[in-house]
Motif scaffolding. Structure first.
Motif, PDB file in Angstrom:
ATOM      1  N   ASP A 152       0.864  -1.171   0.000  1.00  0.00           N
ATOM      2  CA  ASP A 152       0.000   0.000   0.000  1.00  0.00           C
ATOM      3  C   ASP A 152       0.907   1.230   0.000  1.00  0.00           C
ATOM      4  OD1 ASP A 152      -1.550   2.227   0.739  1.00  0.00           O
ATOM      5  OD2 ASP A 152      -2.950   0.961   1.845  1.00  0.00           O
ATOM      6  N   LYS A 157       0.490   3.747   3.043  1.00  0.00           N
ATOM      7  CA  LYS A 157       1.050   3.277   4.309  1.00  0.00           C
ATOM      8  C   LYS A 157       2.572   3.350   4.266  1.00  0.00           C
ATOM      9  CE  LYS A 157      -2.730   0.111   5.298  1.00  0.00           C
ATOM     10  NZ  LYS A 157      -3.109  -1.301   5.407  1.00  0.00           N
ATOM     11  N   LYS A 211       3.669   6.972   4.764  1.00  0.00           N
ATOM     12  CA  LYS A 211       3.508   7.431   6.146  1.00  0.00           C
ATOM     13  C   LYS A 211       4.643   6.912   7.025  1.00  0.00           C
ATOM     14  CE  LYS A 211      -1.529   7.807   6.122  1.00  0.00           C
ATOM     15  NZ  LYS A 211      -2.770   7.240   6.654  1.00  0.00           N
ATOM     16  N   VAL A 250       5.131  -3.566   4.692  1.00  0.00           N
ATOM     17  CA  VAL A 250       3.762  -3.059   4.618  1.00  0.00           C
ATOM     18  C   VAL A 250       3.034  -3.695   3.443  1.00  0.00           C
ATOM     19  CG1 VAL A 250       2.318  -1.035   4.247  1.00  0.00           C
ATOM     20  CG2 VAL A 250       4.286  -0.884   5.726  1.00  0.00           C
ATOM     21  N   THR A 275      -1.050  -5.038   2.254  1.00  0.00           N
ATOM     22  CA  THR A 275      -2.461  -4.738   2.522  1.00  0.00           C
ATOM     23  C   THR A 275      -3.116  -5.922   3.227  1.00  0.00           C
ATOM     24  OG1 THR A 275      -2.979  -5.496   0.306  1.00  0.00           O
ATOM     25  CG2 THR A 275      -2.707  -3.137   0.608  1.00  0.00           C
ATOM     26  N   THR A 288      -2.835  -2.960   9.066  1.00  0.00           N
ATOM     27  CA  THR A 288      -3.926  -2.009   9.259  1.00  0.00           C
ATOM     28  C   THR A 288      -4.068  -1.712  10.747  1.00  0.00           C
ATOM     29  OG1 THR A 288      -5.058  -2.838   7.304  1.00  0.00           O
ATOM     30  CG2 THR A 288      -6.370  -1.574   8.867  1.00  0.00           C
ATOM     31  N   LEU A 344      -1.130   0.565  11.926  1.00  0.00           N
ATOM     32  CA  LEU A 344      -1.175   1.946  11.467  1.00  0.00           C
ATOM     33  C   LEU A 344      -2.426   2.701  11.887  1.00  0.00           C
ATOM     34  CD1 LEU A 344       0.269   1.455   7.912  1.00  0.00           C
ATOM     35  CD2 LEU A 344       1.412   2.452   9.877  1.00  0.00           C
ATOM     36  N   HIS A 345      -3.543   2.018  12.053  1.00  0.00           N
ATOM     37  CA  HIS A 345      -4.805   2.726  12.270  1.00  0.00           C
ATOM     38  C   HIS A 345      -5.554   2.302  13.525  1.00  0.00           C
ATOM     39  CE1 HIS A 345      -4.296   4.498   8.370  1.00  0.00           C
ATOM     40  NE2 HIS A 345      -4.163   3.304   7.836  1.00  0.00           N
TER      41      HIS A 345
END
Length: 69
Positions: free
Chosen positions: A5, A8, A11, A51, A53, A58, A61-62
């Motif tokens: 991704d 990502k 970031k 990284v 998907t 996920t 990171l989130h």
């Protein structure tokens, strides 16, 4: 096959760069803190290369609440 991704990856790359610059600047005032920043930036570098998907990254990171089920 899952593909990286790019958002990502970007970031993590920016965070890694900030930590590296902070670490090198910290060498001037606190070598122990500098080492900590540089070690964390290297750990992010490893994560940056991994990284993909999938749900694990996920979560990293989130947070758990943003994972798609």
């Amino acid at each position: 096959m899952n593909h990286p991704d790019p958002n990502k990856h970007q970031k993590i790359s920016f965070a890694k760069s900030v930590l590296r610059v902070t670490g090198y600047l910290a060498l001037l005032v606190n070598p122990l803190a500098a080492v900590a920043f540089l070690v964390i930036s290297e750990a992010l570098g490893i994560l940056e290369e991994l990284v993909w998907t999938n749900n694990y990254f996920t979560i990293v990171l989130h947070g758990v609440n943003h994972v798609k089920h």
